[in-house]
Design an enzyme around this catalytic site. Structure first.
Site, PDB file in Angstrom:
ATOM      1  N   ARG A 268       0.896  -1.255  -0.014  1.00 61.88           N
ATOM      2  CA  ARG A 268      -0.052  -0.175   0.206  1.00 61.88           C
ATOM      3  C   ARG A 268       0.968   1.186  -0.029  1.00 61.88           C
ATOM      4  O   ARG A 268       0.990   2.026  -0.934  1.00 61.88           O
ATOM      5  CB  ARG A 268      -1.023   0.033   1.190  1.00 61.88           C
ATOM      6  CG  ARG A 268      -2.058   1.020   1.222  1.00 61.88           C
ATOM      7  CD  ARG A 268      -1.777   2.392   1.623  1.00 61.88           C
ATOM      8  NE  ARG A 268      -1.068   2.504   3.009  1.00 61.88           N
ATOM      9  CZ  ARG A 268      -0.490   3.584   3.387  1.00 61.88           C
ATOM     10  NH1 ARG A 268      -0.210   4.559   2.720  1.00 61.88           N
ATOM     11  NH2 ARG A 268       0.002   3.474   4.953  1.00 61.88           N
TER      12      ARG A 268
ATOM     13  N   CYS B  64       4.317   9.238   0.017  1.00 57.73           N
ATOM     14  CA  CYS B  64       3.075   9.476  -0.025  1.00 57.73           C
ATOM     15  C   CYS B  64       2.930  10.732  -1.037  1.00 57.73           C
ATOM     16  O   CYS B  64       3.775  11.668  -1.364  1.00 57.73           O
ATOM     17  CB  CYS B  64       2.622  10.173   1.277  1.00 57.73           C
ATOM     18  SG  CYS B  64       0.996  11.058   1.303  1.00 57.73           S
TER      19      CYS B  64
HETATM   20  C1  LIG Z   1     -10.224  11.560   1.443  1.00 63.54           C
HETATM   21  C2  LIG Z   1     -10.785  11.803   0.136  1.00 63.54           C
HETATM   22  C3  LIG Z   1     -11.686  10.492  -0.266  1.00 63.54           C
HETATM   23  C4  LIG Z   1     -11.828  12.812   0.116  1.00 63.54           C
HETATM   24  O1  LIG Z   1     -11.971  13.323  -1.032  1.00 63.54           O
HETATM   25  P1  LIG Z   1     -12.857  14.462  -1.612  1.00 63.54           P
HETATM   26  O2  LIG Z   1     -12.714  14.855  -3.141  1.00 63.54           O
HETATM   27  O3  LIG Z   1     -12.847  15.549  -0.575  1.00 63.54           O
HETATM   28  O4  LIG Z   1     -14.483  13.580  -1.386  1.00 63.54           O
HETATM   29  P2  LIG Z   1     -15.835  13.939  -1.630  1.00 63.54           P
HETATM   30  O5  LIG Z   1     -16.468  13.438  -0.353  1.00 63.54           O
HETATM   31  O6  LIG Z   1     -16.017  15.427  -1.697  1.00 63.54           O
HETATM   32  O7  LIG Z   1     -16.188  13.097  -2.777  1.00 63.54           O
HETATM   33  C5  LIG Z   1     -15.726  13.397  -4.027  1.00 63.54           C
HETATM   34  C6  LIG Z   1     -15.712  12.081  -4.961  1.00 63.54           C
HETATM   35  O8  LIG Z   1     -15.037  11.312  -4.426  1.00 63.54           O
HETATM   36  C7  LIG Z   1     -15.624  10.059  -4.117  1.00 63.54           C
HETATM   37  N1  LIG Z   1     -15.108   9.416  -2.987  1.00 63.54           N
HETATM   38  C8  LIG Z   1     -15.180   9.792  -1.819  1.00 63.54           C
HETATM   39  N2  LIG Z   1     -14.330   8.968  -1.122  1.00 63.54           N
HETATM   40  C9  LIG Z   1     -14.260   7.728  -1.834  1.00 63.54           C
HETATM   41  C10 LIG Z   1     -13.343   6.701  -1.513  1.00 63.54           C
HETATM   42  N3  LIG Z   1     -13.094   6.183  -0.281  1.00 63.54           N
HETATM   43  N4  LIG Z   1     -13.282   5.785  -2.456  1.00 63.54           N
HETATM   44  C11 LIG Z   1     -13.489   5.828  -3.876  1.00 63.54           C
HETATM   45  N5  LIG Z   1     -14.207   7.090  -3.997  1.00 63.54           N
HETATM   46  C12 LIG Z   1     -14.389   8.103  -3.072  1.00 63.54           C
HETATM   47  C13 LIG Z   1     -17.026  10.437  -3.880  1.00 63.54           C
HETATM   48  O9  LIG Z   1     -17.786   9.306  -4.402  1.00 63.54           O
HETATM   49  C14 LIG Z   1     -16.955  11.355  -4.933  1.00 63.54           C
HETATM   50  O10 LIG Z   1     -17.329  10.958  -6.507  1.00 63.54           O
HETATM   51  P3  LIG Z   1     -18.112  11.777  -7.609  1.00 63.54           P
HETATM   52  O11 LIG Z   1     -19.473  11.914  -6.876  1.00 63.54           O
HETATM   53  O12 LIG Z   1     -17.057  12.940  -7.732  1.00 63.54           O
HETATM   54  O13 LIG Z   1     -18.078  10.529  -8.770  1.00 63.54           O
HETATM   55  C15 LIG Z   1      -9.653  11.952  -0.670  1.00 63.54           C
HETATM   56  O14 LIG Z   1      -9.021  13.083  -0.319  1.00 63.54           O
HETATM   57  C16 LIG Z   1      -8.598  10.841  -1.083  1.00 63.54           C
HETATM   58  O15 LIG Z   1      -9.062   9.638  -1.434  1.00 63.54           O
HETATM   59  N6  LIG Z   1      -7.422  10.999  -0.510  1.00 63.54           N
HETATM   60  C17 LIG Z   1      -6.648  10.064  -0.579  1.00 63.54           C
HETATM   61  C18 LIG Z   1      -5.477  10.306   0.372  1.00 63.54           C
HETATM   62  C19 LIG Z   1      -4.512   9.224   0.118  1.00 63.54           C
HETATM   63  O16 LIG Z   1      -4.712   7.958  -0.258  1.00 63.54           O
HETATM   64  N7  LIG Z   1      -3.170   9.431   0.596  1.00 63.54           N
HETATM   65  C20 LIG Z   1      -2.149   8.618   0.622  1.00 63.54           C
HETATM   66  C21 LIG Z   1      -2.366   7.747   1.899  1.00 63.54           C
HETATM   67  S1  LIG Z   1      -2.008   8.610   3.495  1.00 63.54           S
HETATM   68  C22 LIG Z   1      -0.301   8.309   3.619  1.00 63.54           C
HETATM   69  O17 LIG Z   1       0.384   7.755   2.903  1.00 63.54           O
HETATM   70  C23 LIG Z   1       0.317   8.430   4.870  1.00 63.54           C
HETATM   71  C24 LIG Z   1       0.367   7.072   5.754  1.00 63.54           C
HETATM   72  C25 LIG Z   1      -0.955   6.607   6.082  1.00 63.54           C
HETATM   73  O18 LIG Z   1       1.119   6.186   5.236  1.00 63.54           O
HETATM   74  C26 LIG Z   1       1.119   7.384   7.225  1.00 63.54           C
HETATM   75  C27 LIG Z   1       2.483   8.200   7.063  1.00 63.54           C
HETATM   76  O19 LIG Z   1       3.350   7.963   6.567  1.00 63.54           O
HETATM   77  O20 LIG Z   1       2.242   9.552   7.780  1.00 63.54           O
END
Ligand SMILES: CC(C)(COP(=O)([O-])OP(=O)([O-])OC[C@H]1O[C@@H](n2cnc3c(N)ncnc32)[C@H](O)[C@@H]1OP(=O)([O-])[O-])[C@@H](O)C(=O)NCCC(=O)NCCSC(=O)C[C@@](C)(O)CC(=O)[O-]
Length: 328
Positions: free
Chosen positions: A42, A267
């Site tokens: 992941r 990330c």
């Molecule tokens: C958080 C959100 C979803 C907010 O995203 P958003 O755009 O604000 O969401 P929304 O609620 O306004 O919805 C917009 C659209 O996204 C869809 N949507 C909404 N949620 C989902 C979902 N779960 N799966 C699939 N689709 C989704 C939703 O259905 C909608 O679809 P539309 O109507 O436009 O067709 C977005 O910002 C996002 O997906 N971010 C991804 C962040 C990410 O993956 N970052 C990397 C991982 S974190 C990391 O790496 C750090 C970590 C954990 O490893 C620890 C560290 O190292 O610190």
């Protein structure tokens, strides 16, 4: 001659210091087992620009399942417009060969992600919050509080269905947007996540800027609100401090460590972040300290080489490089 004497003194001091560290680790860990949470599939792959074919991801995870790991974070259920690399989440989760003694958590940001994950039978999810406002906005399109509200919903639904929830706090010492992070903010977010029912909080040095001092200061504050048994460390290795920061965690009694085979990862929303600390390096270090992980290092090296060949980049793991060279 003078130089030789100085070098001998430095060596002696280092030996004393490292045995002090080992003694402290012996004292503080109630068990000699350190659990590794492998985040390569992941965290490791999410930042890859070229799409890794789904069948290769599945083979990678299946190979990891043969190494003795007991937890492998396999994919994320986030918006595919944000992270295209994880858009095959359902297929990956459904097709991996699941072993009974291994947990296969997936990352979810909100209730939509949780429901999608439940459709394919996920039993454990990992939620993610941030100790910095800047990163919360860039990574999850919300403030710290808005993200915590989403997580509360996810944990409430999950607990009702018997799904285990692990949580990350990102940017625990530094943020690419807000700079240095106050240990008090990390402690506050940690406390809230625990109050929602998350069973473990993984403290993420997302951009790998932590040093012994900043990790120590942060952990001291977090340990005012919880026990080390509820914590894990998740160290990116941007400045080569990953292993030493893990030692700081072990010294404090934390015995869960996140890492990614071959040092994969980063990330997409944290500028300048490189990979996680390499699992091979962590395992080599822990075994050398007399601690147990249950992991077969040779098999892990195979996994590291497998995925490095797929993504077309040499392994970042020093232990992998050394062991591979020795073998060949
Ligand atoms: C958080 C959100 C979803 C907010 O995203 P958003 O755009 O604000 O969401 P929304 O609620 O306004 O919805 C917009 C659209 O996204 C869809 N949507 C909404 N949620 C989902 C979902 N779960 N799966 C699939 N689709 C989704 C939703 O259905 C909608 O679809 P539309 O109507 O436009 O067709 C977005 O910002 C996002 O997906 N971010 C991804 C962040 C990410 O993956 N970052 C990397 C991982 S974190 C990391 O790496 C750090 C970590 C954990 O490893 C620890 C560290 O190292 O610190």
């Amino acid at each position: 001659m003078k130089l030789e004497v100085r070098e001998m003194n430095v060596c002696r001091i280092w030996k004393q210091k490292s045995s002090q560290i080992l003694r402290k680790v012996d004292i503080h860990t109630t068990t000699d087992f350190v659990k590794i949470v492998e985040v390569g599939p992941r965290d490791g792959l999410q930042n890859e620009i070229v799409f890794v074919p789904t069948d290769k991801k599945i083979k990678f995870i299946d190979k990891l399942s043969q190494t003795g790991l007991c937890s492998i974070e396999v994919t994320s259920f986030v918006n595919p417009k944000w992270v295209k690399q994880m858009s095959d989440n359902k297929e990956v989760f459904s097709k991996i060969e699941k072993k009974a003694n291994i947990d296969y958590p997936v990352l979810v940001p909100n209730a939509k992600g949780l429901y999608d994950a439940l459709e394919v039978g996920v039993k454990e999810v990992a939620v993610f919050a941030s100790a910095s406002e800047g990163f919360a906005m860039k990574n999850t399109n919300g403030s710290i509080q808005q993200v915590l509200d989403r997580i509360k919903e996810v944990t409430t639904i999950s607990r009702g269905k018997g799904i285990k929830v692990r949580a990350y706090v990102s940017c625990v010492v530094g943020c690419p947007y807000d700079g240095q992070i106050s240990p008090k903010s990390v402690a506050k977010v940690t406390e809230q996540l625990l109050s929602f029912g998350c069973y473990e909080i993984s403290l993420g040095d997302t951009i790998g800027v932590g040093t012994i001092n900043s990790m120590n200061n942060m952990l001291k504050e977090v340990l005012n609100v919880t026990s080390p048994k509820k914590l894990a460390v998740h160290c990116h290795d941007t400045y080569g401090q990953g292993l030493v920061n893990i030692i700081v965690g072990l010294e404090k009694g934390i015995n869960v460590v996140d890492s990614a085979v071959s040092g994969l990862g980063g990330c997409p929303f944290a500028k300048g972040a490189t990979g996680n600390v390499a699992t091979e390096d962590v395992v080599y270090m822990l075994h050398g300290m007399g601690l147990k992980t249950g992991i077969n290092l040779e098999e892990l090296v195979e996994c590291g080489n497998f995925i490095s060949n797929i993504i077309g980049r040499p392994t970042q793991s020093r232990a992998n490089q050394a062991l591979h060279k020795k073998k060949s």
